[in-house]
Scaffold this motif. Structure first.
Motif, PDB file in Angstrom:
ATOM      1  N   UNK C 222       0.859  -1.372   0.171  1.00  0.00           N
ATOM      2  CA  UNK C 222      -0.107  -0.058   0.045  1.00  0.00           C
ATOM      3  C   UNK C 222       0.825   1.123  -0.086  1.00  0.00           C
ATOM      4  N   UNK C 223       1.888   1.323   0.716  1.00  0.00           N
ATOM      5  CA  UNK C 223       2.495   2.592   1.176  1.00  0.00           C
ATOM      6  C   UNK C 223       3.573   2.875  -0.049  1.00  0.00           C
ATOM      7  N   UNK C 224       4.073   1.878  -0.531  1.00  0.00           N
ATOM      8  CA  UNK C 224       5.022   2.064  -1.978  1.00  0.00           C
ATOM      9  C   UNK C 224       4.289   2.569  -3.044  1.00  0.00           C
ATOM     10  N   UNK C 225       2.853   1.941  -3.190  1.00  0.00           N
ATOM     11  CA  UNK C 225       2.116   2.689  -4.151  1.00  0.00           C
ATOM     12  C   UNK C 225       1.793   3.777  -4.107  1.00  0.00           C
ATOM     13  N   UNK C 226       1.462   4.456  -2.981  1.00  0.00           N
ATOM     14  CA  UNK C 226       1.372   5.745  -2.681  1.00  0.00           C
ATOM     15  C   UNK C 226       2.686   6.427  -3.114  1.00  0.00           C
ATOM     16  N   UNK C 227       3.804   6.167  -2.755  1.00  0.00           N
ATOM     17  CA  UNK C 227       5.029   6.688  -2.907  1.00  0.00           C
ATOM     18  C   UNK C 227       5.261   6.966  -4.764  1.00  0.00           C
ATOM     19  N   UNK C 228       4.843   6.022  -5.188  1.00  0.00           N
ATOM     20  CA  UNK C 228       5.167   5.832  -6.798  1.00  0.00           C
ATOM     21  C   UNK C 228       4.182   7.139  -7.310  1.00  0.00           C
ATOM     22  N   UNK C 229       2.907   7.142  -7.036  1.00  0.00           N
ATOM     23  CA  UNK C 229       2.024   8.035  -7.368  1.00  0.00           C
ATOM     24  C   UNK C 229       2.197   9.613  -6.872  1.00  0.00           C
ATOM     25  N   UNK C 230       2.801   9.593  -5.878  1.00  0.00           N
ATOM     26  CA  UNK C 230       3.411  10.958  -5.591  1.00  0.00           C
ATOM     27  C   UNK C 230       4.411  11.474  -6.318  1.00  0.00           C
ATOM     28  N   UNK C 231       5.418  10.653  -6.376  1.00  0.00           N
ATOM     29  CA  UNK C 231       6.793  10.696  -6.918  1.00  0.00           C
ATOM     30  C   UNK C 231       6.628  10.931  -8.444  1.00  0.00           C
ATOM     31  N   UNK C 232       5.636  10.294  -9.079  1.00  0.00           N
ATOM     32  CA  UNK C 232       5.419  10.486 -10.519  1.00  0.00           C
ATOM     33  C   UNK C 232       4.647  11.715 -10.714  1.00  0.00           C
ATOM     34  N   UNK C 233       3.926  12.423  -9.727  1.00  0.00           N
ATOM     35  CA  UNK C 233       2.950  13.557 -10.006  1.00  0.00           C
ATOM     36  C   UNK C 233       1.856  12.928  -9.961  1.00  0.00           C
ATOM     37  N   UNK C 234       0.855  13.292  -9.070  1.00  0.00           N
ATOM     38  CA  UNK C 234      -0.449  12.870  -8.894  1.00  0.00           C
ATOM     39  C   UNK C 234      -1.144  12.993 -10.220  1.00  0.00           C
ATOM     40  N   UNK C 235      -1.825  11.731 -10.646  1.00  0.00           N
ATOM     41  CA  UNK C 235      -2.783  11.900 -11.915  1.00  0.00           C
ATOM     42  C   UNK C 235      -1.891  11.938 -13.185  1.00  0.00           C
ATOM     43  N   UNK C 236      -0.515  11.526 -13.021  1.00  0.00           N
ATOM     44  CA  UNK C 236      -0.062  11.457 -14.350  1.00  0.00           C
ATOM     45  C   UNK C 236       0.391  10.099 -14.596  1.00  0.00           C
ATOM     46  N   UNK C 237       0.061   9.257 -15.724  1.00  0.00           N
ATOM     47  CA  UNK C 237       0.369   8.191 -16.019  1.00  0.00           C
ATOM     48  C   UNK C 237       1.745   7.839 -16.429  1.00  0.00           C
ATOM     49  N   UNK C 238       2.297   8.594 -17.176  1.00  0.00           N
ATOM     50  CA  UNK C 238       3.680   8.786 -17.643  1.00  0.00           C
ATOM     51  C   UNK C 238       4.707   8.854 -16.469  1.00  0.00           C
ATOM     52  N   UNK C 239       3.955   9.658 -15.459  1.00  0.00           N
ATOM     53  CA  UNK C 239       4.922   9.938 -14.448  1.00  0.00           C
ATOM     54  C   UNK C 239       5.060   8.859 -13.429  1.00  0.00           C
ATOM     55  N   UNK C 240       3.747   8.058 -13.325  1.00  0.00           N
ATOM     56  CA  UNK C 240       3.642   6.951 -12.704  1.00  0.00           C
ATOM     57  C   UNK C 240       4.820   5.659 -13.038  1.00  0.00           C
ATOM     58  N   UNK C 241       4.566   5.736 -14.356  1.00  0.00           N
ATOM     59  CA  UNK C 241       5.415   4.737 -15.007  1.00  0.00           C
ATOM     60  C   UNK C 241       6.910   4.835 -14.623  1.00  0.00           C
ATOM     61  N   UNK C 242       7.462   6.234 -14.873  1.00  0.00           N
ATOM     62  CA  UNK C 242       8.704   6.685 -14.403  1.00  0.00           C
ATOM     63  C   UNK C 242       9.149   6.297 -13.032  1.00  0.00           C
ATOM     64  N   UNK C 243       8.172   6.742 -12.338  1.00  0.00           N
ATOM     65  CA  UNK C 243       8.369   6.696 -10.847  1.00  0.00           C
ATOM     66  C   UNK C 243       8.650   5.059 -10.303  1.00  0.00           C
ATOM     67  N   UNK C 244       7.791   4.309 -10.931  1.00  0.00           N
ATOM     68  CA  UNK C 244       7.657   2.977 -10.692  1.00  0.00           C
ATOM     69  C   UNK C 244       9.055   2.414 -11.191  1.00  0.00           C
ATOM     70  N   UNK C 245       9.542   2.835 -12.315  1.00  0.00           N
ATOM     71  CA  UNK C 245      10.746   2.137 -12.793  1.00  0.00           C
ATOM     72  C   UNK C 245      12.010   2.916 -11.755  1.00  0.00           C
ATOM     73  N   UNK C 246      11.891   4.099 -11.599  1.00  0.00           N
ATOM     74  CA  UNK C 246      12.817   4.680 -10.663  1.00  0.00           C
ATOM     75  C   UNK C 246      12.964   3.928  -9.328  1.00  0.00           C
ATOM     76  N   UNK C 247      11.968   3.516  -8.682  1.00  0.00           N
ATOM     77  CA  UNK C 247      11.933   2.846  -7.357  1.00  0.00           C
ATOM     78  C   UNK C 247      12.412   1.635  -7.578  1.00  0.00           C
ATOM     79  N   UNK C 248      11.888   0.871  -8.602  1.00  0.00           N
ATOM     80  CA  UNK C 248      12.069  -0.560  -8.657  1.00  0.00           C
ATOM     81  C   UNK C 248      13.725  -0.614  -8.961  1.00  0.00           C
ATOM     82  N   UNK C 249      14.199   0.239  -9.800  1.00  0.00           N
ATOM     83  CA  UNK C 249      15.552   0.044 -10.140  1.00  0.00           C
ATOM     84  C   UNK C 249      16.469   0.466  -8.786  1.00  0.00           C
ATOM     85  N   UNK C 250      16.298   1.602  -8.419  1.00  0.00           N
ATOM     86  CA  UNK C 250      16.926   2.039  -7.077  1.00  0.00           C
ATOM     87  C   UNK C 250      16.918   0.820  -6.200  1.00  0.00           C
TER      88      UNK C 250
END
Lengths: 408, 414, 313
Positions: C222-250
């Protein structure tokens, strides 16, 4: 106004007399309730008054708790910091932590603010286990309440009075704070931050200050908890501590002064009573919370205040009658729901599944009777209760609405 | 069996006040466990083991001619709730406190009991630790009224590597993968300590966050890179499952030596992935079948399931407590707790696995351990799968015991 | 070198999984301004539904039907609960979803017990896709990654290339105007919420088999998903993708390294000093891996509060 003072005086008198009225376990619960009440009040100073929803108040509660334990061990309850003054340490560290965290968090508003507070708290929680010296690792840090000022602080009663004194003092201070310019400006923050800025106030400094004050009182609550259980463990930094204070406050009603305190105390008491009665008390807590959010958006206390302060235009008699019908409907629906949940819980438990093989479905004991899962009565009774209760509620609501309309 | 699980608060304490000196009080035992919330699963297992054994004690006449009263308290998963419930239990007249899951809660309970006993000489309470295995509970935090009836990290790891070596499954390169908190650190330290004697090398050690990792693939890549033959891990629950699944799907050859593989659900969820991995526990129903068989069947008849995971150790612990109760006389308040504690230091019982006793130096149980492996040949299957735990080696209590920690300085009464 | 390739690949796939779960969340937020705390619970429901359906329908039908069921639940939640609370403000919407997440978790525990259930990857999918220097790479991981990519493409195309997408996007900015033009905005909201929940359900159905299906899985993710959405920019689909990859790879790289904060000080010749300080300085980065997402979120929020690709605060 006079009625209010009278009510508060009675409440304080009851609280002071409590040790002679209830048993020790209940007094224990009362200490927990007082702490939860103060924590909720601290949270609501930020959330209710200044409109900033924090999801990380466990951090400041925890900071206060650990500071108090360390101080307890360092001073041994003597010298500069005798046992009764230990919550001051919690206040100091809470304030400091609040100033630092608040500086960053209040740069943003709304959801972003909530997320920063969440991130800060989670960061602290994730780092705490690595810092064994400060947070004591998994077993936590333990301490011992030393005698001071002629009290041994060995009995629950003494701890209760110490907690009560601090909680009353802090709630009083919070009330007075509400009357100062800071308190009024906090309201302005909630209503319209932009306008405050145009009026020439430094909104960031102001929000930081409000945040820090809230954190300070949270720190006192944390310190009181450390005093109570004579230990602190990093689980106080867990997310569920942050969320439960949010739940408690909203159930009570964040925008009425004593609402959060009553919410905090009531939910703690609810947990205390039900946790030993049913294994699924968290489910009931969740359901209650969802229902309150849906049907009593101002919270329990907020809704009561609304009813009694002029929202009602019908005569007392019919209103009372309506209230009675509603209560009856609610009780019936709740009874049906509880029966269903408890029965299902037993029915689905692994223990029962192991005994039930093939065609053999032994009856389940609930509320003193045996109920067979195969009999329609078992399922019809709660369903009927639930339906009848809901129907009664709906009917009462419709009648009340019609009467209001007729009067308007 | 009559369990007044709802004996609560006011009613019970009113009883205490009213009863006064009239007759001897029945002995009250309080189970302060996690019975709700995310961690409830283990707490509920302790509950069924305790209910089973106290029921047995009551069938044999209880204590002092009266039934032993078992009251249950939900500590709500944390030290704060536990502190509260311990007090409530003591106020309700409980003289013995039972608890097992979570060393964090145990740390709080043992300290609370210690403080209570300091403040109330003559009215002591006893804490029987059914399964919190952190070393410090019998180390720095040890005290006279705490007894641990389960193994600890040293015993688990020591027996595990010994059994695995004997089964020729240990290899020479061992990877220590653990959760980053006291238990995990204890396992890691004990793995390193056993290296020389058992003739292996700890090639790498990793501590990771507890219950926060979703994807263990990167950790598995590290294990692979270290060319480890064996992974010794204290991981439990999800951290263990995810680690094993990630290892299996990466085709990792290394064997796992674990402490908690027998937790219900693990084998069911991992399936064939768990096959061939090892675990060291205090019980296996296939060992000494003529003694174990009746026990597990009777347990199943009473509770609906075979005893697994923490249940056998907890049950034997209560049996040992019952034995000690037989050595002391009932008093007006129930039992003389100090005498009971002294009795617990001396008694021993024969469990289906062998002799169980508690050594007086640090109140750590000295108990036999069974090293076992997940296999299709096992008689008792786990989680309705085709797999079960097949015993590899029974290690006697003496051989399993680990040395007393220097940090334990016990204050003895009198 | 092989290690690095694996770390990157692992991180990417994990990131794609995070995206699968957070896609629905960011869609709902962008649309309705509701931060849905119950979102990870839909993920969990997806896994449990698929587990229940699998013996009846087989794996493939199960992972298709389960998201549909979750969509249905999402629609009901929106229609009967969220819509009612909407008038009371965003804080209440957020809190009511939080209450729901508690209720769902407890109901799951009641129905399926406290322990993980045996929901597993079917044998026919359990094979290695390829192997580098002795390490197999499971096919199922690639499969999960592919589903996430397909999902991303589908949502993107749906939102930008179709009529429905145009209505949805305009309802975000000018709901009254869209309503005035004759579109049923409440229906659009309900649909988006349902689809968002369904996406989480699909992620759960697919990932639950690979990881574990247990009553705490919502809590863990739950919390990690929040982090993804906030980091990517709330409401931005591309941002969510970017943030997911960033967090996954880090995450994946951090786990593989033995770096300690003290080692950074070695660059300026202060390693000994830093080691003397002890505490955090000497903790290995690999044991702090789960902390990193929060650190990233904090930095992003303070430096670029609208997120990597968010538009406005």
């Amino acid at each position: 106004m006079k009625a209010k003072i009278f009510l508060v005086a009675i409440a304080v008198a009851v609280l002071v007399a409590l040790p002679w009225l209830v048993s020790t376990p209940l007094l224990n619960a009362a200490v927990q309730m007082l702490i939860a009440a103060l924590f909720a009040m601290a949270f609501s100073f930020l959330c209710g008054r200044a409109g900033m929803l924090s999801f990380g108040h466990a951090a400041y509660f925890g900071i206060g708790a650990f500071a108090a334990v360390h101080a307890m061990n360092a001073f041994g309850g003597a010298g500069l910091l005798p046992t009764p003054l230990l919550p001051l340490v919690g206040a100091g560290t809470g304030l400091l932590g609040g100033l630092i965290a608040g500086y960053f968090a209040t740069k943003r508003t709304g959801v972003y603010f909530a997320m920063i507070t969440l991130a800060l708290a989670e960061l602290l929680h994730a780092l705490a286990p690595h810092l064994k010296g400060t947070f004591g690792g998994e077993a936590g840090i333990s301490s011992f309440r030393m005698p001071a000022w002629g009290f041994t602080f060995g009995s629950v009663t003494e701890v209760y009075f110490l907690t009560l004194a601090w909680v009353l003092l802090c709630i009083g201070l919070l009330w007075l704070l509400g009357l100062t310019p800071l308190g009024r400006l906090a309201l302005g923050l909630r209503e319209n931050g932009h306008r405050l800025r145009f009026l020439g106030y430094n909104v960031h400094a102001l929000s930081t200050l409000v945040f820090a004050v809230s954190a300070m009182f949270a720190g006192v609550a944390g310190a009181l908890q450390s005093l109570n259980i004579e230990a602190a463990n990093y689980v106080v930094l867990e997310a569920h501590v942050s969320t439960s204070v949010v739940l408690n406050s909203f159930i009570g009603g964040v925008r009425v002064f004593l609402g959060p305190a009553i919410g905090g105390a009531a939910m703690t008491f609810f947990g205390y009573i039900t946790a030993d009665l049913t294994r699924v008390w968290l489910l009931y807590q969740g359901i209650i919370f969802v229902l309150v959010m849906m049907f009593l958006p101002r919270g329990l206390v907020g809704e009561l205040v609304e009813r009694f302060s002029g929202g009602e235009r019908r005569s007392g008699g019919t209103a009372l009658l309506d209230g009675g019908w509603r209560l009856a409907g609610f009780a019936m629906a709740a009874a049906g729901c509880v029966f269903l949940v408890e029965f299902l819980q037993r029915f689905l438990s692994t223990g029962y599944r192991a005994t039930a093989t093939g065609e053999n479905w032994p009856p389940i004991e609930l509320m003193g009777f045996d109920w067979s899962p195969g009999s329609p009565l078992t399922w019809l009774l709660p369903a009927a209760l639930l339906a009848a209760g809901l129907w009664l509620l709906g009917a009462a609501n419709k009648r009340a609405a019609a009467q209001q309309e007729a009067l308007a | 069996m009559t369990f007044s699980s709802l004996v609560r608060g006011t009613a019970a304490s009113a009883l205490v006040l009213m009863a006064g000196s009239a007759a001897a009080e029945p002995l009250k035992i309080a189970l302060v466990e996690t019975l709700s919330g995310p961690q409830a699963s283990t707490g509920l297992l302790y509950r069924s083991a305790v209910q089973y054994e106290i029921g047995k004690l009551n069938e044999q006449g209880g204590f002092g001619g009266e039934e032993i009263v078992l009251a249950e308290y939900d500590n709500q998963g944390g030290p704060v709730g536990a502190a509260d419930r311990v007090r409530a239990a003591i106020a309700d007249g409980a003289q013995i406190i039972l608890q097992g899951s979570s060393s964090a809660v145990a740390g709080q309970v043992t300290e609370d009991v210690r403080k209570h006993n300091l403040r109330n000489p003559g009215n002591e309470v006893l804490y029987v630790n059914l399964g919190a295995e952190a070393m410090e509970l019998t180390g720095e935090k040890c005290h006279f009224y705490h007894f641990r009836v389960s193994p600890n990290a040293a015993i688990r790891v020591g027996t595990l590597v010994e059994g695995m070596r004997e089964a020729d499954a240990l290899g020479e390169r061992v990877y220590a993968m653990n959760q980053n908190y006291s238990w995990g650190v204890d396992v890691q330290e004990n793995t390193k300590a056993a290296a020389e004697e058992m003739g292996f090398e700890v090639v790498e050690e990793t501590l990771h966050d507890v219950n926060k990792i979703q994807d263990f693939a990167p950790y598995v890549a590290r294990i692979q890179a270290a060319h480890a033959d064996t992974v010794i891990t204290g991981n439990w629950s999800n951290d263990l499952l995810l680690l094993m699944k990630a290892a299996s799907s990466a085709g990792l050859e290394a064997r796992f030596g674990t402490a908690f593989l027998d937790q219900p659900g693990n084998v069911g969820n991992a399936g064939a992935v768990a096959e061939g991995h090892f675990v060291s526990t205090p019980f296996n129903a296939e060992t000494n079948p003529d003694l174990s068989g009746p026990f597990v069947e009777d347990y199943k008849a009473a509770t609906g399931h075979y005893p697994s995971y923490v249940e056998p150790a907890a049950a034997f612990g209560i049996r040992l407590l019952g034995e000690a109760l037989g050595q002391v006389e009932p008093t007006e308040a129930g039992v003389d707790v100090t005498a009971l504690a002294q009795a617990l230091e001396t008694v021993s019982i024969e469990t289906p696995m062998g002799e169980l006793s508690i050594r007086p130096e640090d109140h750590q149980a000295v108990l036999p351990m069974v090293v076992q492996t997940v296999s299709r040949d096992a008689v008792y299957k786990a989680d309705d799968t085709e797999f079960g735990f097949k015993p590899v080696k029974l290690i006697s209590a003496e051989d399993a015991a680990a040395p007393v920690q220097d940090s334990c300085e016990m204050q003895r009464p009198g | 070198m092989d290690q690095l390739v694996f770390a990157l690949l692992n991180g990417t796939i994990y990131g794609l999984l995070l995206f699968m779960v957070s896609a629905g969340l960011t869609l709902i937020f962008g649309m309705m301004g509701v931060l849905n705390f119950a979102h990870a619970s839909f993920y969990m429901l997806g896994a449990y539904f698929a587990y229940t359906l699998e013996p009846l329908t087989g794996f493939w039908a199960a992972i298709l039907l389960s998201p549909l069921l979750v969509t249905g639940i999402g629609v009901l939640v929106e229609k009967f609960i969220l819509r009612r609370v909407h008038a009371f403000g965003h804080a209440h919407e957020l809190l009511v979803t939080f209450g729901l997440s508690v209720v769902i978790a407890e109901l799951i525990k009641m129905g399926y017990g406290n322990f993980p259930v045996d929901y597993r990857v079917p044998p026919e999918l359990r094979f290695a896709a390829f192997s580098i220097s002795g390490i197999d790479y499971p096919f199922y991981r690639l499969f999960m990654g592919a589903i996430a990519l397909v999902m991303f493409a589908a949502i993107y195309l749906l939102l930008t290339r179709t009529r429905v997408g145009i209505v949805v996007r305009s309802a975000i900015y000018r709901p009254q105007m869209v309503e005035a033009l004759g579109h049923n905005v409440p229906l659009v909201f309900m649909g988006v919420f349902g689809v968002g929940a369904g996406l989480a359900g699909l992620a759960g159905a697919v990932a639950g088999a690979f990881y574990t299906t247990n009553p705490n899985m919502a809590l863990e993710l739950g919390v990690v998903v929040f982090v993804v959405v906030v980091v990517g920019g709330l409401g931005s689909m591309g941002g969510a993708m970017l943030a997911s990859l960033l967090i996954g790879i880090t995450n994946s790289l951090a786990v593989g390294s033995n770096l300690r904060p003290a080692d950074l000080f070695a660059l300026v010749g202060q390693r000994d000093w830093a080691e003397q300080i002890g505490g955090l300085m000497t903790v290995q980065l690999s044991s702090l891996a789960a902390t990193l997402p929060f650190l990233i979120m904090l930095i992003v929020l303070v430096v670029r509060p609208s997120g990597l690709m968010g538009e406005k605060e």
